[in-house]
Design a protein around this motif. Structure first.
Motif, mmCIF file in Angstrom:
data_model
loop_
_atom_site.group_PDB
_atom_site.id
_atom_site.type_symbol
_atom_site.label_atom_id
_atom_site.label_comp_id
_atom_site.label_asym_id
_atom_site.label_seq_id
_atom_site.Cartn_x
_atom_site.Cartn_y
_atom_site.Cartn_z
ATOM 1 N N VAL A 122 0.838 -1.203 0.000
ATOM 2 C CA VAL A 122 0.000 0.000 0.000
ATOM 3 C C VAL A 122 0.876 1.258 0.000
ATOM 4 O O VAL A 122 0.653 2.185 -0.790
ATOM 5 C CB VAL A 122 -0.957 0.005 1.212
ATOM 6 C CG1 VAL A 122 -1.625 1.366 1.365
ATOM 7 C CG2 VAL A 122 -2.013 -1.086 1.061
ATOM 8 N N ILE A 123 1.861 1.289 0.872
ATOM 9 C CA ILE A 123 2.745 2.455 0.938
ATOM 10 C C ILE A 123 3.475 2.647 -0.399
ATOM 11 O O ILE A 123 3.563 3.765 -0.923
ATOM 12 C CB ILE A 123 3.743 2.308 2.103
ATOM 13 C CG1 ILE A 123 2.999 2.445 3.438
ATOM 14 C CG2 ILE A 123 4.861 3.345 2.005
ATOM 15 C CD1 ILE A 123 3.849 2.151 4.659
ATOM 16 N N GLY A 124 3.957 1.537 -0.974
ATOM 17 C CA GLY A 124 4.654 1.629 -2.246
ATOM 18 C C GLY A 124 3.778 2.148 -3.363
ATOM 19 O O GLY A 124 4.200 2.990 -4.169
ATOM 20 N N GLN A 125 2.536 1.662 -3.413
ATOM 21 C CA GLN A 125 1.619 2.083 -4.467
ATOM 22 C C GLN A 125 1.272 3.563 -4.341
ATOM 23 O O GLN A 125 1.273 4.306 -5.329
ATOM 24 C CB GLN A 125 0.334 1.254 -4.415
ATOM 25 C CG GLN A 125 0.491 -0.185 -4.864
ATOM 26 C CD GLN A 125 0.851 -0.293 -6.336
ATOM 27 O OE1 GLN A 125 2.005 -0.500 -6.691
ATOM 28 N NE2 GLN A 125 -0.133 -0.139 -7.198
ATOM 29 N N ILE A 126 0.960 3.992 -3.140
ATOM 30 C CA ILE A 126 0.564 5.387 -2.944
ATOM 31 C C ILE A 126 1.762 6.315 -3.154
ATOM 32 O O ILE A 126 1.624 7.398 -3.736
ATOM 33 C CB ILE A 126 -0.091 5.557 -1.568
ATOM 34 C CG1 ILE A 126 -1.459 4.848 -1.583
ATOM 35 C CG2 ILE A 126 -0.265 7.034 -1.207
ATOM 36 C CD1 ILE A 126 -2.141 4.723 -0.256
ATOM 37 N N ASP A 127 2.937 5.876 -2.744
ATOM 38 C CA ASP A 127 4.133 6.676 -3.010
ATOM 39 C C ASP A 127 4.376 6.841 -4.512
ATOM 40 O O ASP A 127 4.920 7.860 -4.958
ATOM 41 C CB ASP A 127 5.365 6.041 -2.357
ATOM 42 C CG ASP A 127 5.428 6.293 -0.852
ATOM 43 O OD1 ASP A 127 4.630 7.118 -0.349
ATOM 44 O OD2 ASP A 127 6.269 5.660 -0.190
ATOM 45 N N LYS A 128 3.950 5.851 -5.302
ATOM 46 C CA LYS A 128 4.087 5.923 -6.760
ATOM 47 C C LYS A 128 2.899 6.622 -7.419
ATOM 48 O O LYS A 128 2.863 6.750 -8.641
ATOM 49 C CB LYS A 128 4.249 4.520 -7.347
ATOM 50 C CG LYS A 128 5.583 3.869 -7.034
ATOM 51 C CD LYS A 128 5.774 2.559 -7.768
ATOM 52 C CE LYS A 128 4.854 1.475 -7.278
ATOM 53 N NZ LYS A 128 5.161 0.157 -7.898
ATOM 54 N N GLY A 129 1.924 7.055 -6.606
ATOM 55 C CA GLY A 129 0.795 7.803 -7.147
ATOM 56 C C GLY A 129 -0.349 6.960 -7.645
ATOM 57 O O GLY A 129 -1.128 7.414 -8.503
ATOM 58 N N PHE A 130 -0.523 5.754 -7.093
ATOM 59 C CA PHE A 130 -1.617 4.880 -7.509
ATOM 60 C C PHE A 130 -2.576 4.614 -6.354
ATOM 61 O O PHE A 130 -2.139 4.273 -5.245
ATOM 62 C CB PHE A 130 -1.083 3.533 -7.996
ATOM 63 C CG PHE A 130 -0.532 3.560 -9.384
ATOM 64 C CD1 PHE A 130 -1.374 3.555 -10.488
ATOM 65 C CD2 PHE A 130 0.838 3.599 -9.592
ATOM 66 C CE1 PHE A 130 -0.870 3.580 -11.768
ATOM 67 C CE2 PHE A 130 1.358 3.625 -10.872
ATOM 68 C CZ PHE A 130 0.500 3.614 -11.974
ATOM 69 N N PRO A 131 -3.877 4.717 -6.601
ATOM 70 C CA PRO A 131 -4.847 4.219 -5.626
ATOM 71 C C PRO A 131 -4.790 2.697 -5.607
ATOM 72 O O PRO A 131 -4.287 2.076 -6.551
ATOM 73 C CB PRO A 131 -6.189 4.727 -6.170
ATOM 74 C CG PRO A 131 -5.978 4.783 -7.655
ATOM 75 C CD PRO A 131 -4.524 5.169 -7.845
ATOM 76 N N VAL A 132 -5.301 2.100 -4.545
ATOM 77 C CA VAL A 132 -5.204 0.647 -4.382
ATOM 78 C C VAL A 132 -6.600 0.056 -4.190
ATOM 79 O O VAL A 132 -7.218 0.229 -3.135
ATOM 80 C CB VAL A 132 -4.328 0.286 -3.166
ATOM 81 C CG1 VAL A 132 -4.135 -1.231 -3.087
ATOM 82 C CG2 VAL A 132 -2.983 0.999 -3.229
ATOM 83 N N PRO A 133 -7.126 -0.659 -5.189
ATOM 84 C CA PRO A 133 -8.391 -1.370 -4.985
ATOM 85 C C PRO A 133 -8.233 -2.443 -3.906
ATOM 86 O O PRO A 133 -7.247 -3.196 -3.896
ATOM 87 C CB PRO A 133 -8.669 -2.011 -6.350
ATOM 88 C CG PRO A 133 -7.897 -1.189 -7.326
ATOM 89 C CD PRO A 133 -6.659 -0.771 -6.578
ATOM 90 N N CYS A 134 -9.194 -2.492 -3.006
ATOM 91 C CA CYS A 134 -9.165 -3.442 -1.900
ATOM 92 C C CYS A 134 -10.499 -4.179 -1.836
ATOM 93 O O CYS A 134 -11.562 -3.563 -1.951
ATOM 94 C CB CYS A 134 -8.907 -2.707 -0.581
ATOM 95 S SG CYS A 134 -8.807 -3.785 0.874
ATOM 96 N N LEU A 135 -10.430 -5.480 -1.663
ATOM 97 C CA LEU A 135 -11.617 -6.317 -1.472
ATOM 98 C C LEU A 135 -11.590 -6.892 -0.065
ATOM 99 O O LEU A 135 -10.637 -7.572 0.322
ATOM 100 C CB LEU A 135 -11.630 -7.454 -2.491
ATOM 101 C CG LEU A 135 -12.668 -8.561 -2.253
ATOM 102 C CD1 LEU A 135 -14.096 -8.025 -2.354
ATOM 103 C CD2 LEU A 135 -12.463 -9.725 -3.223
ATOM 104 N N THR A 136 -12.626 -6.597 0.696
ATOM 105 C CA THR A 136 -12.818 -7.212 1.999
ATOM 106 C C THR A 136 -14.043 -8.106 1.922
ATOM 107 O O THR A 136 -15.105 -7.672 1.455
ATOM 108 C CB THR A 136 -13.020 -6.152 3.102
ATOM 109 O OG1 THR A 136 -11.854 -5.317 3.163
ATOM 110 C CG2 THR A 136 -13.232 -6.803 4.465
ATOM 111 N N LEU A 137 -13.901 -9.347 2.372
ATOM 112 C CA LEU A 137 -15.049 -10.257 2.423
ATOM 113 C C LEU A 137 -15.629 -10.206 3.839
ATOM 114 O O LEU A 137 -15.788 -9.121 4.372
ATOM 115 C CB LEU A 137 -14.610 -11.652 1.981
ATOM 116 C CG LEU A 137 -14.066 -11.717 0.526
ATOM 117 C CD1 LEU A 137 -13.541 -13.109 0.202
ATOM 118 C CD2 LEU A 137 -15.135 -11.289 -0.471
ATOM 119 N N ARG A 138 -15.949 -11.317 4.418
ATOM 120 C CA ARG A 138 -16.538 -11.261 5.762
ATOM 121 C C ARG A 138 -15.497 -10.825 6.791
ATOM 122 O O ARG A 138 -14.311 -11.118 6.657
ATOM 123 C CB ARG A 138 -17.124 -12.619 6.132
ATOM 124 C CG ARG A 138 -18.377 -12.938 5.320
ATOM 125 C CD ARG A 138 -19.105 -14.154 5.864
ATOM 126 N NE ARG A 138 -20.381 -14.301 5.180
ATOM 127 C CZ ARG A 138 -20.556 -14.974 4.045
ATOM 128 N NH1 ARG A 138 -19.517 -15.566 3.484
ATOM 129 N NH2 ARG A 138 -21.740 -15.063 3.485
#
Length: 200
Positions: A122-138
């Protein structure tokens, strides 16, 4: 250490919301399509793509909903939900291909990975300027009820001594939550993250 991506507003909302749609299935299960739509607008604004067919400098709910219905066939709401990373990547990847966009690539990060791996990603992606899609189940913790069986974007982080908070955008709002708490669902079956990359 804290970083937040510059994000966009749709009228007074932070990004899109599945609750806006008149289409019943999109209201119930359109979170993956909304996550993809928000990603498209973000890429147009900050990565130079051309995916959103309307005025991206003045986004309206009406036009956003039209865009969402264009995305629907690729990430079709279903009774089981878009409940794996692969379904999202396949559907959104096909949308990107149909739009002639070959600049965005994706890879999965399973929810079965340790939280330390997720935090680094997450830190790497945001530092590179990308949002991060996240899937949470139960999720066993009721504090995370609104994120159950749900797709959303991570668009910021704040690293503290022993904690990493992440900024979630969903339902036209934003929330700061503890990544470890979000990641530790207490269930065997996990969701995870989709990592965006620019094609080299």
């Amino acid at each position: 250490m804290k970083k937040e991506l510059q994000y966009f507003k749709i009228e007074e909302a932070w990004g899109g919301s599945q609750e806006w749609f008149s289409d019943r299935m999109m209201r119930l299960g359109g979170c993956a399509a909304v996550t993809a739509c928000d990603s498209c607008i973000f890429f147009d604004l900050y990565k130079g793509t051309d995916l959103y067919p309307f005025d991206r400098q003045k986004i309206t709910k009406t036009e956003y909903m039209q865009f969402g219905m264009k995305m629907k066939p690729y990430l079709r709401p279903r009774w089981s939900g878009i409940d794996t990373l692969d379904i999202y990547m396949e559907g959104y990847g096909q949308f990107l291909a149909d739009q002639g966009c070959r600049d965005i690539q994706m890879e999965p990060l399973s929810g079965e990975e340790p939280v330390e791996i997720a935090e680094k990603a997450v830190i790497g992606q945001i530092d590179k300027g990308f949002p991060v899609p996240c899937l949470t189940l139960r999720h066993r913790n009721p504090d995370y009820d609104m994120f159950e069986w749900h797709w959303f974007l991570l668009v910021g982080y704040e690293k503290q001594a022993d904690k990493c908070m992440v900024k979630i955008v969903t339902y036209g709002k934003y929330f700061w939550v503890d990544l470890k708490g979000l990641w530790d669902t207490g269930h065997r079956r996990k969701g995870g993250l989709v990592l965006y990359h620019e094609k080299i």
